[in-house]
Write an enzyme that holds these catalytic residues in place. Sequence first.
Site, mmCIF file in Angstrom:
data_model
loop_
_atom_site.group_PDB
_atom_site.id
_atom_site.type_symbol
_atom_site.label_atom_id
_atom_site.label_comp_id
_atom_site.label_asym_id
_atom_site.label_seq_id
_atom_site.Cartn_x
_atom_site.Cartn_y
_atom_site.Cartn_z
ATOM 1 N N SER A 126 2.884 87.493 -30.113
ATOM 2 C CA SER A 126 1.866 86.772 -30.893
ATOM 3 C C SER A 126 0.857 87.749 -31.485
ATOM 4 O O SER A 126 0.888 88.946 -31.202
ATOM 5 C CB SER A 126 1.134 85.735 -30.018
ATOM 6 O OG SER A 126 0.335 86.374 -29.068
ATOM 7 N N SER B 146 -10.112 98.450 -28.148
ATOM 8 C CA SER B 146 -11.028 97.502 -28.776
ATOM 9 C C SER B 146 -12.330 98.219 -29.066
ATOM 10 O O SER B 146 -12.647 99.238 -28.424
ATOM 11 C CB SER B 146 -11.291 96.348 -27.798
ATOM 12 O OG SER B 146 -12.391 95.582 -28.228
ATOM 13 N N TYR C 75 -13.271 93.118 -19.181
ATOM 14 C CA TYR C 75 -12.453 93.477 -20.362
ATOM 15 C C TYR C 75 -12.908 94.827 -20.903
ATOM 16 O O TYR C 75 -12.085 95.727 -21.137
ATOM 17 C CB TYR C 75 -12.613 92.393 -21.421
ATOM 18 C CG TYR C 75 -11.884 92.677 -22.726
ATOM 19 C CD1 TYR C 75 -10.501 92.566 -22.800
ATOM 20 C CD2 TYR C 75 -12.582 93.034 -23.878
ATOM 21 C CE1 TYR C 75 -9.825 92.809 -24.000
ATOM 22 C CE2 TYR C 75 -11.917 93.283 -25.078
ATOM 23 C CZ TYR C 75 -10.543 93.169 -25.130
ATOM 24 O OH TYR C 75 -9.878 93.409 -26.311
ATOM 25 N N LYS D 271 -10.807 98.450 -21.006
ATOM 26 C CA LYS D 271 -10.503 99.177 -22.237
ATOM 27 C C LYS D 271 -11.168 100.563 -22.235
ATOM 28 O O LYS D 271 -10.575 101.539 -22.695
ATOM 29 C CB LYS D 271 -10.956 98.368 -23.464
ATOM 30 C CG LYS D 271 -10.201 97.047 -23.651
ATOM 31 C CD LYS D 271 -8.760 97.244 -24.107
ATOM 32 C CE LYS D 271 -8.098 95.963 -24.568
ATOM 33 N NZ LYS D 271 -6.719 96.125 -25.000
ATOM 34 N N THR E 78 -6.718 86.051 -34.082
ATOM 35 C CA THR E 78 -5.569 85.755 -33.218
ATOM 36 C C THR E 78 -6.012 84.737 -32.157
ATOM 37 O O THR E 78 -7.151 84.281 -32.165
ATOM 38 C CB THR E 78 -5.082 87.015 -32.481
ATOM 39 O OG1 THR E 78 -6.090 87.369 -31.522
ATOM 40 C CG2 THR E 78 -4.847 88.172 -33.434
HETATM 41 N N1 LIG Z 1 -7.952 89.765 -31.713
HETATM 42 C C1 LIG Z 1 -8.993 90.572 -31.644
HETATM 43 O O1 LIG Z 1 -10.066 90.287 -32.223
HETATM 44 C C2 LIG Z 1 -8.905 91.866 -30.890
HETATM 45 C C3 LIG Z 1 -9.987 92.735 -30.961
HETATM 46 C C4 LIG Z 1 -9.930 93.943 -30.278
HETATM 47 C C5 LIG Z 1 -8.807 94.279 -29.548
HETATM 48 N N2 LIG Z 1 -7.763 93.426 -29.485
HETATM 49 C C6 LIG Z 1 -6.603 93.829 -28.684
HETATM 50 O O2 LIG Z 1 -5.409 93.609 -29.419
HETATM 51 C C7 LIG Z 1 -4.330 93.419 -28.522
HETATM 52 C C8 LIG Z 1 -3.500 92.226 -28.974
HETATM 53 O O3 LIG Z 1 -4.272 91.051 -28.841
HETATM 54 P P1 LIG Z 1 -4.191 89.808 -29.872
HETATM 55 O O4 LIG Z 1 -5.513 89.686 -30.512
HETATM 56 O O5 LIG Z 1 -2.982 89.918 -30.696
HETATM 57 O O6 LIG Z 1 -4.096 88.602 -28.824
HETATM 58 P P2 LIG Z 1 -2.939 87.552 -28.461
HETATM 59 O O7 LIG Z 1 -2.474 86.859 -29.684
HETATM 60 O O8 LIG Z 1 -3.469 86.758 -27.330
HETATM 61 O O9 LIG Z 1 -1.740 88.496 -27.974
HETATM 62 C C9 LIG Z 1 -1.725 89.084 -26.706
HETATM 63 C C10 LIG Z 1 -0.316 89.572 -26.408
HETATM 64 O O10 LIG Z 1 -0.293 90.174 -25.115
HETATM 65 C C11 LIG Z 1 0.801 89.632 -24.374
HETATM 66 N N3 LIG Z 1 0.485 89.594 -22.956
HETATM 67 C C12 LIG Z 1 -0.556 88.972 -22.336
HETATM 68 N N4 LIG Z 1 -0.455 89.101 -21.007
HETATM 69 C C13 LIG Z 1 0.672 89.828 -20.776
HETATM 70 C C14 LIG Z 1 1.326 90.283 -19.602
HETATM 71 N N5 LIG Z 1 0.857 89.989 -18.360
HETATM 72 N N6 LIG Z 1 2.461 91.013 -19.721
HETATM 73 C C15 LIG Z 1 2.964 91.288 -20.943
HETATM 74 N N7 LIG Z 1 2.399 90.881 -22.097
HETATM 75 C C16 LIG Z 1 1.268 90.146 -22.010
HETATM 76 C C17 LIG Z 1 0.985 88.221 -24.927
HETATM 77 O O11 LIG Z 1 2.341 87.777 -24.766
HETATM 78 P P3 LIG Z 1 2.890 86.736 -23.674
HETATM 79 O O12 LIG Z 1 1.859 85.696 -23.488
HETATM 80 O O13 LIG Z 1 4.169 86.247 -24.287
HETATM 81 O O14 LIG Z 1 3.134 87.573 -22.461
HETATM 82 C C18 LIG Z 1 0.702 88.438 -26.413
HETATM 83 O O15 LIG Z 1 1.869 88.853 -27.081
HETATM 84 C C19 LIG Z 1 -4.951 93.276 -27.129
HETATM 85 O O16 LIG Z 1 -4.799 94.467 -26.406
HETATM 86 C C20 LIG Z 1 -6.427 93.018 -27.420
HETATM 87 O O17 LIG Z 1 -7.262 93.465 -26.385
HETATM 88 C C21 LIG Z 1 -7.767 92.220 -30.141
#
Ligand SMILES: NC(=O)c1ccc[n+]([C@@H]2O[C@H](COP(=O)([O-])OP(=O)(O)OC[C@H]3O[C@@H](n4cnc5c(N)ncnc54)[C@H](OP(=O)(O)O)[C@@H]3O)[C@@H](O)[C@H]2O)c1
Length: 282
Positions: free
Chosen positions: A27, A152, A165, A169, A200
């Site tokens: 996702s 992040s 969190y 990080k 997301t």
């Molecule tokens: N969105 C933002 O604003 C933002 C900002 C800064 C940093 N980030 C970073 O970007 C990265 C991706 O996040 P996103 O925004 O794309 O969020 P997301 O849509 O919630 O995606 C998170 C992903 O991590 C996987 N995941 C969660 N727990 C897991 C586990 N125990 N084992 C394996 N996979 C796991 C989920 O897949 P399953 O549920 O299928 O396991 C999903 O594919 C993260 O590291 C987040 O900290 C996001």
Amino acid sequence: MFTSWLSTRANQTFYKGKTVWITGASSGIGASLSRELDQCGAHLILSARREDALEEVRGSCHNPENHRIVMLDLEDPKSIESAIQHVHSVCESVDILINNAGISQRSLALETDVAVLRRLFEINTFGPITLTQGVLPKMLASGGGQVVVVSSVLGRVGMPMRAGYSASKHALHGYFESIRPELSDQNIQFTTVCPGFVDTRISYNSLQGDGQAYAMQSQVQSSGMSPDRCARQIANAVRRQKDDTLVGGVETLIVPMFRFFPSLVRGLSRTNMFLKKGEDND
Ligand SMILES: NC(=O)c1ccc[n+]([C@@H]2O[C@H](COP(=O)([O-])OP(=O)(O)OC[C@H]3O[C@@H](n4cnc5c(N)ncnc54)[C@H](OP(=O)(O)O)[C@@H]3O)[C@@H](O)[C@H]2O)c1
């Protein structure tokens, strides 16, 4: 327009035929990154816990036959071990590992169970480190490679409601800044990516103090950069072999602000100018 065309061509040249392992591919940013690198001709290994969602991502790629799904639960050391074995049984070495999977938090530090803090660290910190240590020996033996970490902005600056969190990080940066010079003469490139707001489901999936999912979408999150745009910027940064990069809008300025004016940022943080309870970034 012309620069975008140039970077697309450069990405196609860089990624074509490379084996790229993307965690959190089911996702958000990871799914977009998978489609972006598929278009550049990479051979992908897509990992996460939800097989149906991974199949959907693979099905949405132009070249699904080039990609494999390897199930992975970063909370479970046995799952990590078997994923590494599986990957090495199907390819000699990973060219690029993208540690993208992660989970966030929505709770005050003192209202957060230590078990929840441990969970955040297992998924966001120990998981990526274990995977990295698992792939590096073969990467080194094959002459080099690249390890990418999606951290992040909060991996650089602490914020209320994110103690676990943000700490998980921050720890990644300490590890990867330390290993980088250790392997600098062995053709291993490390790239850390710090996104700001990306649209997301991360806030929806965030953990509350008792471990329950927050299950609400933050409006600030929804007004952030699209995951496709974020993925494109990450793909460019990895191809340029940057050491670290900020991805997002003006909110990412908090990182240089904190570096040069820490007291100012701490003051603003206390007045809650950046974050209100539940309306926030990751
Ligand atoms: N969105 C933002 O604003 C933002 C900002 C800064 C940093 N980030 C970073 O970007 C990265 C991706 O996040 P996103 O925004 O794309 O969020 P997301 O849509 O919630 O995606 C998170 C992903 O991590 C996987 N995941 C969660 N727990 C897991 C586990 N125990 N084992 C394996 N996979 C796991 C989920 O897949 P399953 O549920 O299928 O396991 C999903 O594919 C993260 O590291 C987040 O900290 C996001």
